[in-house]
Enzyme design. Structure first.
Site, short mmCIF file in Angstrom:
data_model
loop_
_atom_site.label_atom_id
_atom_site.label_comp_id
_atom_site.label_asym_id
_atom_site.label_seq_id
_atom_site.Cartn_x
_atom_site.Cartn_y
_atom_site.Cartn_z
N LYS A 22 0.84 -1.21 0.00
CA LYS A 22 0.00 0.00 0.00
C LYS A 22 0.87 1.25 0.00
O LYS A 22 0.66 2.19 -0.77
CB LYS A 22 -0.90 0.03 1.24
CG LYS A 22 -1.52 1.41 1.53
CD LYS A 22 -2.34 1.41 2.78
CE LYS A 22 -1.58 1.65 4.03
NZ LYS A 22 -1.26 3.07 4.31
N ASN A 23 1.89 1.27 0.87
CA ASN A 23 2.69 2.50 1.06
C ASN A 23 3.67 2.76 -0.06
O ASN A 23 4.39 3.75 -0.03
CB ASN A 23 3.37 2.46 2.43
CG ASN A 23 2.34 2.59 3.53
OD1 ASN A 23 1.20 2.99 3.28
ND2 ASN A 23 2.72 2.25 4.74
N CYS A 116 -4.30 12.38 12.76
CA CYS A 116 -5.12 11.15 12.78
C CYS A 116 -4.91 10.46 14.12
O CYS A 116 -4.20 10.98 14.99
CB CYS A 116 -4.75 10.23 11.62
SG CYS A 116 -3.17 9.43 11.87
N ARG A 121 0.88 14.27 12.69
CA ARG A 121 1.23 14.09 11.26
C ARG A 121 1.52 15.42 10.56
O ARG A 121 0.87 15.78 9.59
CB ARG A 121 0.11 13.34 10.51
CG ARG A 121 -0.46 12.11 11.13
CD ARG A 121 0.45 10.93 11.24
NE ARG A 121 0.86 10.36 9.98
CZ ARG A 121 0.28 9.34 9.33
NH1 ARG A 121 -0.81 8.82 9.83
NH2 ARG A 121 0.76 8.85 8.23
N ASP A 304 4.64 0.29 11.79
CA ASP A 304 3.38 -0.27 11.29
C ASP A 304 3.18 -1.73 11.69
O ASP A 304 2.14 -2.32 11.36
CB ASP A 304 3.31 -0.13 9.77
CG ASP A 304 3.20 1.32 9.32
OD1 ASP A 304 3.46 1.60 8.15
OD2 ASP A 304 2.90 2.17 10.18
N ARG A 396 -8.98 -0.23 4.67
CA ARG A 396 -8.12 0.78 4.04
C ARG A 396 -6.76 0.21 3.68
O ARG A 396 -6.10 0.66 2.76
CB ARG A 396 -7.92 1.98 4.97
CG ARG A 396 -9.11 2.91 5.10
CD ARG A 396 -8.69 4.15 5.89
NE ARG A 396 -7.45 4.70 5.36
CZ ARG A 396 -6.60 5.44 6.09
NH1 ARG A 396 -6.86 5.67 7.37
NH2 ARG A 396 -5.48 5.91 5.55
C1 EPZ Z 1 4.29 6.73 6.08
O1 EPZ Z 1 3.58 7.81 6.69
C2 EPZ Z 1 3.30 5.57 6.04
N1 EPZ Z 1 2.14 5.95 5.29
C3 EPZ Z 1 2.88 5.19 7.45
O2 EPZ Z 1 2.06 4.03 7.38
C4 EPZ Z 1 4.12 4.82 8.25
O3 EPZ Z 1 3.75 4.57 9.58
C5 EPZ Z 1 5.13 6.00 8.21
O4 EPZ Z 1 5.44 6.34 6.86
C6 EPZ Z 1 6.42 5.64 8.92
O5 EPZ Z 1 6.98 4.50 8.40
C7 EPZ Z 1 2.18 5.93 3.95
O6 EPZ Z 1 3.19 5.65 3.32
C8 EPZ Z 1 0.92 6.28 3.23
P1 EPZ Z 1 6.54 10.09 8.11
P2 EPZ Z 1 4.19 9.30 6.66
O7 EPZ Z 1 6.48 11.32 7.28
O8 EPZ Z 1 4.86 9.53 5.36
C9 EPZ Z 1 6.70 13.35 11.65
C10 EPZ Z 1 0.14 2.69 7.69
O9 EPZ Z 1 -0.43 2.18 8.68
N2 EPZ Z 1 6.78 14.34 10.57
O10 EPZ Z 1 7.75 9.26 8.03
O11 EPZ Z 1 3.13 10.22 7.07
C11 EPZ Z 1 5.29 12.72 11.72
O12 EPZ Z 1 4.41 13.51 12.46
C12 EPZ Z 1 0.69 4.13 7.79
O13 EPZ Z 1 0.28 2.12 6.62
C13 EPZ Z 1 6.94 15.67 10.88
O14 EPZ Z 1 7.02 16.04 12.06
O15 EPZ Z 1 5.27 9.17 7.83
C14 EPZ Z 1 5.58 11.38 12.34
O16 EPZ Z 1 5.59 11.49 13.73
C15 EPZ Z 1 0.49 4.73 9.14
N3 EPZ Z 1 6.98 16.57 9.87
C16 EPZ Z 1 6.98 11.05 11.83
O17 EPZ Z 1 7.56 12.26 11.37
C17 EPZ Z 1 6.87 16.20 8.55
O18 EPZ Z 1 6.87 17.05 7.65
C18 EPZ Z 1 6.99 10.02 10.69
O19 EPZ Z 1 6.24 10.51 9.64
C19 EPZ Z 1 6.71 14.84 8.25
C20 EPZ Z 1 6.66 13.91 9.27
#
Ligand code: EPZ
Length: 423
Positions: A22-23, A116, A121, A304, A396
């Protein structure tokens, strides 16, 4: 709005095939916007989130067609402009169209994604990096207005190896003038899959999978055919389900090399692990031993798989500690597990899990995709019939989960829910 009724105590056995990730699929579908014409993405899971991404692309003027797990994205009609709130609120990942829209059209209007259940996020790292590449942003009525008539290369240091920020910057940089260097980049296999597709489309990307990515911008991209990498999180979910039910399952089309640390933790818990090219066999003959685990960006333990691993440890022998370092509130599901007789205490980003002899069936809710998977695993190992509501969260991220579990011997059925869906 459905619920799942699961009779616990059945050992899972047999073989199950993993779908595409998915990701990764979500980002590959967004990347199709970079090229004029028809891009074909094979092994795309037909899950709600991918259907939502298809709606996002259609809203941008592309046409999307499905044939089994092959999705075809024709961008000849795309004019790229706006991603509406009603789609972004359904799926935060819609934000990843920002990079391709800026690279192709130099402007975009995207609804601001909210938080969420698992955390606030933020997208500040996405925006900071794109600003270094010449983009300008303004906020109007909940929408992010982005403009980058002269998108150019830059050196971008990420404060945190954010998956989404790395992907958005990558998809902007491939179409920007000059060279971009992303330092402290995320290294997930899904990012490597995206980079591989972009290179097939004509992009110039080095260092995918390392902490430093270097991208030379190009003027044009060609539509291609690409196959989505197998879903390591789905593979991990089935592996934990096998261990939790004292089963014996072969997980096919899975890449063990994408799950090294996870598999070693599962082995530490006493599960048998056998890796063959393209498949992983997992079996267990006794309740798991307690193991501590700490979530971190790849190649660390995947966040995850944290809820699912906690569901396993809840029925384990001994006390384990889980530490969540990626999302600030990814323990919301613990109350649901404790409703099933688990003994888990959380303190900040630590959870102390005192294993119990046997979880008990109970009515519980799926609070998000992975928390939902954890409830399913807990119910499969519990004593009695559990009811899991708000199944839309599970849909989802997992395609036909109950059919595939039933094919492994699980006793479960989906029914319309008696309660209105919780958001
Ligand atoms: C991706 O989310 C995945 N989603 C998530 O999977 C996964 O948990 C996550 O990466 C970490 O591996 C998809 O790919 C659609 P991040 P993403 O940006 O890109 C903070 C699932 O269940 N952050 O690496 O949103 C953020 O708040 C989902 O399949 C900032 O602070 O993850 C978080 O605490 C859930 N500022 C952390 O970094 C930013 O600009 C990781 O977020 C971006 C992120």
């Amino acid at each position: 709005m459905d619920r799942l009724l699961i009779t616990g105590g059945r050992r899972l056995s047999g073989a199950v095939r993993v779908n595409g990730a998915k990701n990764s699929a979500l980002k590959l579908m967004a990347a199709a916007l970079l090229a004029e014409g028809t891009t074909i993405i094979e092994n795309t899971p037909r899950i709600v989130d991918c259907l939502t991404m298809a709606e996002v692309l259609e809203h941008l003027g592309a046409s999307v067609a499905w044939e089994g797990s092959t999705v075809t994205v024709d961008t000849s009609g795309a004019r790229g402009l706006e991603t509406p709130y009603e789609l972004v609120r359904k799926m935060r990942a819609s934000i990843v169209v920002l990079g391709p829209l800026l690279a192709r059209w130099g402007r975009a209007r995207v609804a601001m994604p909210g938080g969420c259940n698992i955390g606030s996020r933020y997208i500040d790292l996405h925006l900071k990096g794109l600003e270094r590449m010449g983009a300008e942003f303004s906020y109007e009525h909940g929408y992010l207005e982005a403009s980058a008539p002269d998108l150019h290369g830059a050196v971008v240091w990420l404060d945190f190896p954010s998956v989404g920020a790395t992907e958005n910057l990558l998809m902007a940089a491939v179409g920007a003038a000059g060279t971009t260097v992303i330092e402290n980049a995320a290294r997930e296999p899904e990012i490597q899959d995206l980079a591989a597709m972009l290179v097939e489309m004509g992009a110039r990307v080095d260092g995918a999978g390392t902490t430093t990515m270097e991208i030379q911008g190009v003027d044009a991209f060609r539509p291609i055919r690409h196959r989505v990498v197998p879903d390591r999180i789905e593979a991990g979910t089935f592996a934990i389900a096998a261990a939790a039910t004292l089963g014996d399952v072969r997980i096919e089309d899975a890449r063990a090399e994408h799950l090294d640390l996870f598999l070693s933790k599962l082995a530490d818990s006493g599960a048998g692990i056998e890796v063959e090219p393209g498949s992983i066999r997992v079996w267990a003959s006794d309740r798991p031993l307690a193991v501590d685990f700490v979530t971190l960006p790849y190649p660390g333990f995947p966040t995850d798989l944290q809820p699912q691993m906690m569901a396993l440890m809840a029925g384990g022998r001994g006390t384990s500690i889980a530490t969540e370092n990626v999302f600030e509130s990814r323990f919301m599901f613990v109350d649901e597990l404790n409703r099933m007789g688990a003994d888990i205490r959380t303190e900040g980003h630590h959870a102390v899990i005192r294993g119990v002899e046997r979880l008990q069936s109970a009515p519980v809710r799926a609070l998000d995709i992975r928390a939902g998977a954890a409830m399913v695993i807990a119910a499969l190992s519990a004593d009695g019939i559990s009811e899991i509501s708000d199944l839309h969260h599970v849909d989802r991220g997992y395609e036909n989960l109950e059919e595939r579990l039933a094919s492994l011997g699980a006793e479960l059925r989906r029914e319309p829910s008696l309660w209105p869906a919780a958001v």
